[in-house]
Design an enzyme around this catalytic site. Structure first.
Site, PDB file in Angstrom:
ATOM      1  N   SER A 141       0.849  -1.187   0.000  1.00 34.58           N
ATOM      2  CA  SER A 141       0.000   0.000   0.000  1.00 34.58           C
ATOM      3  C   SER A 141       0.885   1.237   0.000  1.00 34.58           C
ATOM      4  CB  SER A 141      -0.890   0.015   1.250  1.00 34.58           C
ATOM      5  OG  SER A 141      -1.515   1.275   1.429  1.00 34.58           O
ATOM      6  N   TYR A 154      -1.055  -0.633  10.452  1.00 33.19           N
ATOM      7  CA  TYR A 154      -1.259  -1.006   9.048  1.00 33.19           C
ATOM      8  C   TYR A 154      -0.100  -0.496   8.196  1.00 33.19           C
ATOM      9  CZ  TYR A 154      -3.495  -1.141   4.411  1.00 33.19           C
ATOM     10  OH  TYR A 154      -3.791  -1.370   3.090  1.00 33.19           O
TER      11      TYR A 154
END
Length: 251
Positions: A141, A154
């Site tokens: 990501s 995350y």
């Protein structure tokens, strides 16, 4: 179409393959002639997706759980004697301030996003090594490269995934295994839906994206498929941002 752009006869494992990016990747690979093995937590979702996608099979597996990962690896080794493509896509997030995370929440995110990917890479290495050209694509990501106002844990896992990609690419090049990553920005998926439902926030995301739109899962799937093709045979250890130009600006 030349062989450089084909994936017929390849075998692929896609984790988190029944929704969002994972579903798009599984669908894309299958459409290109790949036999796809799909993993997700819910058996009903597996049955539905494999019924809709040709040349696919699957099993229910919570890849954050060590025992279930071992059962998955055993099932794959019984099914196939080699593996051409591993797509580590399964992931999750808990969005909250850093000081509010519990140890359990931290462990859940790390085990789902990072430990599972690392463990599947190493345990499936023998099958990947037997392929004429093994390919691993890790779904990271842009949160692993810059702050995107999401949970810090995350972002940590996605950053570590990018670094893991580089290390494995260097270490396993001698085994003819290429390792790359794809780093999406906001994509229209169930995972991002709760955040993008905030109109003001969505407008801000689009404002910081040069292409002025939210990405589609198919955009990510196309990048994954390319990285697995013979046409990409000299690409390894790289992270391709599928972000509409977001990382040019930052958030």
């Amino acid at each position: 179409m030349t062989e450089r752009w084909r994936l017929e006869g390849k075998r692929a494992l896609v984790t988190g393959g029944t929704k969002g990016i994972g579903l798009a990747v599984a669908t894309e690979l299958a459409s290109l002639g790949t036999e796809v093995f799909i993993v997700a937590r819910k058996q009903d979702d597996i049955i539905t997706v494999t019924g809709n996608i040709g040349s696919s099979a699957g099993m229910a597996c919570d890849i954050s759980d060590k025992g279930q990962r071992e059962m998955l690896v055993a099932a794959l080794k019984e099914r196939w004697d080699s593996l051409d493509i591993l797509v580590n896509n399964a992931g999750m997030n808990i969005r909250k301030p850093t000081v509010d995370y519990s140890d359990k929440e931290y462990d859940t995110i790390v085990n789902t996003n990072l430990r599972s990917s690392w463990d599947l890479c190493r345990k499936l290495h023998p099958l990947l090594k037997r392929s004429p050209q093994g390919n691993i694509v890790n779904i990271s990501s842009v949160a692993g490269q810059t702050s995107v106002r999401t949970g810090v844990v995350y972002g940590m896992t996605k950053s570590a995934m990018i670094h893991m990609t580089k290390y494995l690419a260097a270490e396993w090049a001698a085994d003819n295994i290429r390792v790359n990553a794809v780093a999406p920005w906001y994509i229209s998926t169930p995972l991002a839906g709760s955040v993008l439902s905030d109109k003001k926030y969505r407008e801000e995301v689009i404002a910081r994206t040069p292409l002025k739109k939210i990405g589609d899962p198919a955009d990510v799937a196309a990048a994954v498929a390319f990285l697995c093709m013979p046409a990409a045979s000299y690409i390894t250890g790289q992270t391709i941002n599928v972000d509409g130009g977001f990382t040019i600006y930052g958030f």
